[in-house]
Design an enzyme around this catalytic site. Sequence first.
Site, mmCIF file in Angstrom:
data_model
loop_
_atom_site.group_PDB
_atom_site.id
_atom_site.type_symbol
_atom_site.label_atom_id
_atom_site.label_comp_id
_atom_site.label_asym_id
_atom_site.label_seq_id
_atom_site.Cartn_x
_atom_site.Cartn_y
_atom_site.Cartn_z
ATOM 1 N N GLU A 237 -38.107 49.350 -78.274
ATOM 2 C CA GLU A 237 -37.496 49.931 -79.316
ATOM 3 C C GLU A 237 -37.834 49.300 -80.832
ATOM 4 O O GLU A 237 -38.227 50.055 -81.965
ATOM 5 C CB GLU A 237 -35.826 49.792 -79.421
ATOM 6 C CG GLU A 237 -35.224 50.485 -78.078
ATOM 7 C CD GLU A 237 -35.414 49.489 -76.947
ATOM 8 O OE1 GLU A 237 -34.611 49.867 -75.874
ATOM 9 O OE2 GLU A 237 -35.865 48.661 -76.730
ATOM 10 N N CYS B 65 -32.076 45.190 -79.906
ATOM 11 C CA CYS B 65 -32.751 46.482 -80.209
ATOM 12 C C CYS B 65 -31.474 47.477 -80.748
ATOM 13 O O CYS B 65 -31.880 48.311 -81.692
ATOM 14 C CB CYS B 65 -33.197 47.327 -78.951
ATOM 15 S SG CYS B 65 -34.623 46.354 -78.424
ATOM 16 N N CYS C 56 -30.559 47.019 -75.723
ATOM 17 C CA CYS C 56 -29.911 45.602 -75.814
ATOM 18 C C CYS C 56 -29.406 45.426 -77.058
ATOM 19 O O CYS C 56 -29.864 46.151 -78.078
ATOM 20 C CB CYS C 56 -31.220 44.487 -75.210
ATOM 21 S SG CYS C 56 -32.237 44.186 -76.610
#
Length: 162
Positions: free
Chosen positions: A61, A92, A89
């Site tokens: 990302e 990101c 996560c």
Amino acid sequence: MTHTAPEHTDAHWLAFSVRLAKENVAAGGGPFGAIIVRDGQLVSTGTNRVTRDNDPTAHAEVTAIREAGRKLETFDLTGCELVTSCEPCPLCLSAALWARVDRIIYTADRYDAAKAGFDDLAFYDLFDTPREQWTTPVQAIAIDNHTAPFDAWLANTERVAY
């Protein structure tokens, strides 16, 4: 590679991100792929480059966001969508929020990532734990003039707000 709307649905873009992730695994990278889409058109792609670049922040990302910023010549990705093969996560997710994307969609989730040996779930759980219980200390220590960078920022009449 040019992709445009209206025939490209969320499922199309998600499948594209999954294909990027699988191709990245075959090339020796991590199992994550992400894209930035604006107005139904592909702006950028990103794959997990953590081990390839020895960069713990080179998640799919983040690499897609970085590339979109370069291509669009802006740090503000308002009007864009982040499409990713797995639930972002915390790193990101934060990067996407800072980038001001309009929407984030994903297919696999943090539990799927945990089954594959990734820390996403552990980090989400950590953020629900009081900081004094963290194994890695995160502490504020006051020093004289600790707000000097912010004072300089506020005094700079030519600053570019973000």
